[in-house]
Design a protein around this motif. Structure first.
Motif, PDB file in Angstrom:
ATOM      1  N   SER A   8     -30.823  65.312  10.387  1.00 39.16           N
ATOM      2  CA  SER A   8     -31.248  66.493  11.140  1.00 39.16           C
ATOM      3  C   SER A   8     -30.038  67.382  11.291  1.00 39.16           C
ATOM      4  O   SER A   8     -28.906  66.900  11.373  1.00 39.16           O
ATOM      5  CB  SER A   8     -31.810  66.118  12.517  1.00 39.16           C
ATOM      6  N   TRP A  48     -35.667  68.519  14.656  1.00 43.99           N
ATOM      7  CA  TRP A  48     -35.392  69.546  13.658  1.00 43.99           C
ATOM      8  C   TRP A  48     -35.131  68.863  12.321  1.00 43.99           C
ATOM      9  O   TRP A  48     -34.614  67.747  12.283  1.00 43.99           O
ATOM     10  CB  TRP A  48     -34.175  70.376  14.060  1.00 43.99           C
ATOM     11  N   THR A  53     -30.575  81.694  22.226  1.00 43.26           N
ATOM     12  CA  THR A  53     -29.608  80.606  22.273  1.00 43.26           C
ATOM     13  C   THR A  53     -28.201  81.132  22.526  1.00 43.26           C
ATOM     14  O   THR A  53     -27.452  80.587  23.346  1.00 43.26           O
ATOM     15  CB  THR A  53     -29.633  79.799  20.969  1.00 43.26           C
ATOM     16  N   ASP A 106     -29.606  69.370  13.866  1.00 44.86           N
ATOM     17  CA  ASP A 106     -29.428  69.669  15.282  1.00 44.86           C
ATOM     18  C   ASP A 106     -28.646  68.553  15.970  1.00 44.86           C
ATOM     19  O   ASP A 106     -28.979  67.369  15.819  1.00 44.86           O
ATOM     20  CB  ASP A 106     -30.792  69.830  15.951  1.00 44.86           C
ATOM     21  N   TYR A 138     -31.825  77.157  11.368  1.00 46.45           N
ATOM     22  CA  TYR A 138     -32.927  76.991  12.316  1.00 46.45           C
ATOM     23  C   TYR A 138     -34.096  77.889  11.915  1.00 46.45           C
ATOM     24  O   TYR A 138     -35.261  77.543  12.096  1.00 46.45           O
ATOM     25  CB  TYR A 138     -32.468  77.340  13.730  1.00 46.45           C
ATOM     26  N   GLU A 168     -28.425  67.441  19.152  1.00 45.46           N
ATOM     27  CA  GLU A 168     -29.177  66.575  20.063  1.00 45.46           C
ATOM     28  C   GLU A 168     -30.104  65.628  19.300  1.00 45.46           C
ATOM     29  O   GLU A 168     -30.275  64.466  19.681  1.00 45.46           O
ATOM     30  CB  GLU A 168     -29.977  67.400  21.069  1.00 45.46           C
ATOM     31  N   CYS A 169     -30.711  66.125  18.244  1.00 41.79           N
ATOM     32  CA  CYS A 169     -31.583  65.273  17.432  1.00 41.79           C
ATOM     33  C   CYS A 169     -30.779  64.161  16.775  1.00 41.79           C
ATOM     34  O   CYS A 169     -31.232  63.011  16.704  1.00 41.79           O
ATOM     35  CB  CYS A 169     -32.300  66.106  16.370  1.00 41.79           C
ATOM     36  N   TYR A 201     -41.728  74.826  17.152  1.00 40.72           N
ATOM     37  CA  TYR A 201     -40.276  74.784  17.120  1.00 40.72           C
ATOM     38  C   TYR A 201     -39.688  75.789  18.115  1.00 40.72           C
ATOM     39  O   TYR A 201     -38.644  75.548  18.721  1.00 40.72           O
ATOM     40  CB  TYR A 201     -39.759  75.114  15.716  1.00 40.72           C
TER      41      TYR A 201
END
Length: 307
Positions: free
Chosen positions: A27, A19, A153, A29, A136, A31-32, A57
């Protein structure tokens, strides 16, 4: 590109899809950010891609590690990518062999108590959820994919919390999650102390994981939330995040500015985009009503041939 080294490890892949950036963050995000920090700690160069297209995405679980000319998905999500690195004999935790149990225990604690608190702040708090979805949503092209992604989500996180904590009193569950998140922050503060990283002078995979969820909490749109203020009040945690952003990831913004595939900032949504979204909503509503009226027999369309 992540910084290189004369002893740079090798991992066969073509690109890392993430992202896009948000402000000082490479980023937005968590996790990114975990993967970017993990790669930086491992001295792995990565071709960063953020030009995936709105539908990519929507359907892909980012971060995504691609191989064989982008035709093969090597791993998707932080844990899978970190595991792929280990299987490729790139393990930043090898030097902590005597403290493996401590690493695993801290990782489990952060995952079970701190991550839920961050996700609750981002996706279940009415004050910040819209701002998170809008961030997002810029990559998703706005309505309707942003709305769908946000709803999916939110429901997924609610279901996870219900399974883990039960759904007898959801508001009480959220309070419990918040308090557990604060206790983890207290533990991290004590463990970090004056050290540059949680287990000493060198970073570990747990440092990457903690950074991934701390950074967007402190520097993201929810930075005024109770959990973010509590984290920011710990100077060593704030310095920990800023140190990684500056020393290990600070060059990403400069590098990304020179490529079309990796924008470094998220532009403000212009007025015409908001107007476009409103018109799209109105248009979809009109079409839906017309279709309902037609199929229910409220209106009929007859075509007569004129001789």
């Amino acid at each position: 590109m992540l910084s290189s080294s004369t002893t740079e490890p090798k991992l066969a892949f073509t690109s890392l899809c993430i992202w896009p950036a948000y402000g000082a963050l490479p980023s937005f995000d968590p996790e990114c950010l975990c993967v970017l920090a993990h790669f930086a700690f491992s001295r792995l160069n990565a071709d960063i891609r953020t030009n995936l297209g709105r539908f990519a995405y929507m359907k892909e679980h980012l971060p995504l590690l691609l191989g064989d000319s982008d035709k093969i998905c090597l791993a998707s999500g932080y844990e899978a990518i970190a595991d792929h690195c280990k299987k490729s004999h790139i393990d930043i935790d090898e030097q902590f062999s005597t403290d493996t149990a401590d690493l695993l225990a801290l990782n489990a604690l952060v995952k079970s108590a701190f991550v839920p608190a961050v996700l609750d702040t981002f996706w279940l708090d009415d004050t910040y959820r819209t701002a998170i979805i809008n961030i997002y949503g810029r990559s998703l092209g706005g309505f309707p994919l942003a709305f769908i992604y946000g709803k999916q989500t939110t429901e997924r996180i609610k279901n996870q919390f219900s399974i883990t904590y039960g759904d007898n009193n959801f508001e009480q569950t959220r309070k419990t999650i918040f308090e557990k998140g604060k206790k983890v922050l207290d533990h991290l503060t004590l463990l970090l102390g004056t050290k540059p990283f949680l287990f000493g002078a060198s970073p570990s995979s747990v440092d990457a994981f903690v950074f991934g969820y701390l950074a967007p909490l402190i520097h993201g749109p929810a930075s005024n939330s109770g959990l973010a203020r509590y984290a920011s009040s710990r100077k060593n945690l704030r310095d920990f995040v800023n140190r990684i952003l500056t020393v290990y990831l600070g060059h990403l913004a400069t590098d990304n500015q020179t490529t079309d595939s990796a924008p470094t900032t998220v532009p403000k949504k212009p007025t015409e985009d908001r107007l476009r979204d409103k018109l799209a909503v109105i248009g979809v509503g009109i079409l839906t009503m017309c279709a309902y009226a037609y199929f229910s027999g409220l209106i009929r369309i007859e075509i007569s041939q004129v001789e």
